[in-house]
Structure formats: C-alpha cells, structure tokens
Design a protein around this motif. Structure first.
Motif, short mmCIF file in Angstrom:
data_model
loop_
_atom_site.label_atom_id
_atom_site.label_comp_id
_atom_site.label_asym_id
_atom_site.label_seq_id
_atom_site.Cartn_x
_atom_site.Cartn_y
_atom_site.Cartn_z
N VAL A 293 32.45 -18.80 -2.69
CA VAL A 293 32.39 -17.91 -3.84
C VAL A 293 31.05 -17.20 -3.95
N ALA A 294 29.95 -17.93 -3.72
CA ALA A 294 28.62 -17.33 -3.85
C ALA A 294 28.46 -16.16 -2.89
N GLY A 295 28.89 -16.36 -1.65
CA GLY A 295 28.78 -15.28 -0.69
C GLY A 295 29.67 -14.11 -1.04
N LEU A 296 30.86 -14.40 -1.57
CA LEU A 296 31.78 -13.33 -1.95
C LEU A 296 31.20 -12.50 -3.09
N LEU A 297 30.53 -13.15 -4.04
CA LEU A 297 29.92 -12.42 -5.15
C LEU A 297 28.81 -11.49 -4.69
N HIS A 298 28.22 -11.79 -3.54
CA HIS A 298 27.16 -10.94 -3.01
C HIS A 298 27.69 -9.84 -2.09
N ALA A 299 29.00 -9.83 -1.86
CA ALA A 299 29.58 -8.85 -0.95
C ALA A 299 29.62 -7.47 -1.60
N THR A 300 29.44 -6.46 -0.79
CA THR A 300 29.55 -5.08 -1.27
C THR A 300 30.96 -4.56 -1.00
N ALA A 301 31.25 -3.38 -1.54
CA ALA A 301 32.55 -2.76 -1.30
C ALA A 301 32.76 -2.50 0.19
N GLU A 302 31.69 -2.14 0.88
CA GLU A 302 31.78 -1.89 2.32
C GLU A 302 32.04 -3.19 3.08
N ASP A 303 31.41 -4.29 2.64
CA ASP A 303 31.67 -5.59 3.27
C ASP A 303 33.15 -5.95 3.14
N LEU A 304 33.71 -5.75 1.97
CA LEU A 304 35.10 -6.10 1.71
C LEU A 304 36.06 -5.22 2.50
N LYS A 305 35.65 -3.99 2.73
CA LYS A 305 36.51 -3.05 3.44
C LYS A 305 36.83 -3.52 4.85
N ARG A 306 35.93 -4.32 5.43
CA ARG A 306 36.12 -4.78 6.80
C ARG A 306 37.11 -5.95 6.91
N ILE A 307 37.54 -6.48 5.77
CA ILE A 307 38.46 -7.61 5.77
C ILE A 307 39.90 -7.09 5.82
N LYS A 308 40.66 -7.55 6.78
CA LYS A 308 42.05 -7.14 6.90
C LYS A 308 42.81 -7.54 5.63
N GLY A 309 43.45 -6.57 5.02
CA GLY A 309 44.16 -6.81 3.77
C GLY A 309 43.43 -6.24 2.59
N GLY B 160 41.64 -3.24 3.04
CA GLY B 160 41.30 -1.89 3.44
C GLY B 160 41.63 -0.86 2.36
N GLY B 161 42.66 -1.17 1.56
CA GLY B 161 42.99 -0.28 0.46
C GLY B 161 41.96 -0.39 -0.66
N SER B 162 41.94 0.59 -1.51
CA SER B 162 40.89 0.66 -2.52
C SER B 162 41.15 -0.23 -3.73
N ALA B 163 42.41 -0.51 -4.06
CA ALA B 163 42.72 -1.19 -5.32
C ALA B 163 42.14 -2.60 -5.37
N LYS B 164 42.43 -3.42 -4.37
CA LYS B 164 41.93 -4.80 -4.38
C LYS B 164 40.40 -4.83 -4.33
N ARG B 165 39.82 -3.98 -3.48
CA ARG B 165 38.36 -3.95 -3.39
C ARG B 165 37.74 -3.53 -4.72
N ALA B 166 38.34 -2.56 -5.37
CA ALA B 166 37.81 -2.10 -6.66
C ALA B 166 37.84 -3.23 -7.69
N GLU B 167 38.90 -4.01 -7.69
CA GLU B 167 39.01 -5.10 -8.66
C GLU B 167 37.96 -6.17 -8.40
N LEU B 168 37.74 -6.52 -7.14
CA LEU B 168 36.73 -7.52 -6.82
C LEU B 168 35.33 -7.03 -7.17
N VAL B 169 35.04 -5.77 -6.87
CA VAL B 169 33.72 -5.21 -7.20
C VAL B 169 33.55 -5.14 -8.72
N ALA B 170 34.65 -4.88 -9.44
CA ALA B 170 34.58 -4.84 -10.90
C ALA B 170 34.23 -6.21 -11.47
N VAL B 171 34.79 -7.27 -10.89
CA VAL B 171 34.46 -8.63 -11.33
C VAL B 171 32.98 -8.91 -11.12
#
Length: 225
Positions: A57-73, A75-86
């Motif tokens: 969790v700690a590492g995930l909280l430090h991830a950027t939108a670009e970091d998340l974009k590299r994770i398969k699944g 790639g779309g904007s909706a899930k990444r936007a929600e995580l960055v919003a949290v």
C-alpha cells in the motif's frame, strides 16, 4: 475466483458494509476501488498484482499516474484517475489535520504528508511549511527543484516568502531520491544558514525533515536543528 462466485459475506462490498472497512484486507479494499478485473484475471487478482508491483500500500500511494499507466489493466484513464484521486484526498486530509492542530502534536502526520508529496519524485525538491504562532500550517510551498544529487536553495527567497505568509515559524523539508534519509553535511549547513537568515526576521526554524519512499527523518529529533 471472480468476486461474483464468492459467498455473499465474503464479497468485499458486502463485507465492508456488514463489518466495516477494518475487516477487509489491502487487496479487498483495492479491489473495491478497481471494481472490475480483466478477461481471465479477476479484480482480486488484479488488486494483488498491483500491490505486488508497488511493494504494498505504501508504495502504491507514492505511485504517479504515469507509474500506474504501465500496469496492465490500468491503461485506461478511469481506474488510474480514481486511484490518483484517492492519493490526492489523502494529501488533503493530512494537510487539514496540520492546519487544525499544532504541527508537533502529530509529527507522524508531518512525515506522512511530506512523503505523499515528495517521496516518489525522481529529482530533489526543497519545500517549506510555513506555520503560525500556534505552529499550525499556513501553507506549504515548493521553493526549489534540483537534480538527483543537489538543489540550489536561496535563503533570501525563503525569507521573503515567510514574510509574505506572515509566518512565525517554519519546517524545512526536502526529499532524497536516492532512498537514504541520513542528512548530508550540505543538509546540515543549509539548515544552519536558513536558521540564521530567518532569525533576522524573527521566524524560527523548528525542524528540517528529509523524506524518501517509506521513511522520513526529523533533524530536530536528531539534535541537528
């Protein structure tokens, strides 16, 4: 196993509503945010893989939108936007806590707040937390950015900003992209230089906090301020 095939009381949403968020694992909480998985890979599996990719969790909280974009699944904007919003909500919640109480009533909150802002940066950032007479947060300003190894800090600009905020005290902060939080001689020298400059306008330096992913160090607690 897909969430829909789980017993009703084991499904994350129903479990949370029945027993509270504390009853859910990190994977289950993340699965609620993700909502859906991928063909052949359920949302719980996707959540576990995401946590594994960022070392929890700690590492995930430090991830950027670009970091998340590299994770398969993701790639779309909706899930990444929600995580960055949290992540942004977490920053704002911590900032609110620091504005409502004396900063040193909750030193862990200071470290958490700074880590959320600066720990994932690949370059060095120097910031100042400006405090009122009760040591509550007025504002945090990113003052200078540098390279992986150094940043140029100008005391005059810090003094000017402190006067603009009518601050009574400050906490200095910067990150170490190397991952080590031990202060360098340059860090110690800079702290003393800024302490002397700010003293001329009756502003106290209370601490200098160094952050890296997953850790922080208070130079005040080390007797260096």
């Amino acid at each position: 196993m897909p969430v829909k095939d789980l017993p009703a009381d084991a499904r994350p949403r129903e479990k949370l509503l029945a027993r509270g968020p504390g009853a859910l694992s990190d994977v289950e909480l993340l699965a609620l945010l993700l909502r859906t998985g991928l063909p052949g890979r359920g949302v719980l599996q996707l959540a576990q893989e995401l946590l594994d990719s960022f070392d929890g969790v700690a590492g995930l909280l430090h991830a950027t939108a670009e970091d998340l974009k590299r994770i398969k699944g993701l790639g779309g904007s909706a899930k990444r936007a929600e995580l960055v919003a949290v992540l942004e909500l977490s920053r704002r919640a911590l900032a609110q806590r620091l504005r409502e109480r004396q900063v040193f009533d909750d030193p862990q909150a200071v470290g958490d707040y700074l880590q959320l802002h600066f720990a994932p940066r690949a370059y060095e950032v120097f910031a100042v937390l400006f405090l009122d007479a009760q040591h509550r947060l007025i504002a945090m300003d990113e003052m200078f950015r540098g390279t992986l190894s150094q940043t140029s800090v100008y005391p005059r600009e810090v003094v000017v900003r402190a006067l603009q905020h009518q601050a009574a005290a400050v906490v200095l902060a910067h990150n170490h992209p190397s991952g080590q939080v031990q202060p360098s001689r340059a860090d110690q020298s800079l702290t003393q230089t800024l302490k002397a400059a700010l003293a001329l306008v009756d502003v106290r330096v209370l601490d200098h906090v160094i952050v890296a992913p997953g850790q922080s160090l208070s130079m005040a607690q080390q007797g260096m301020v």
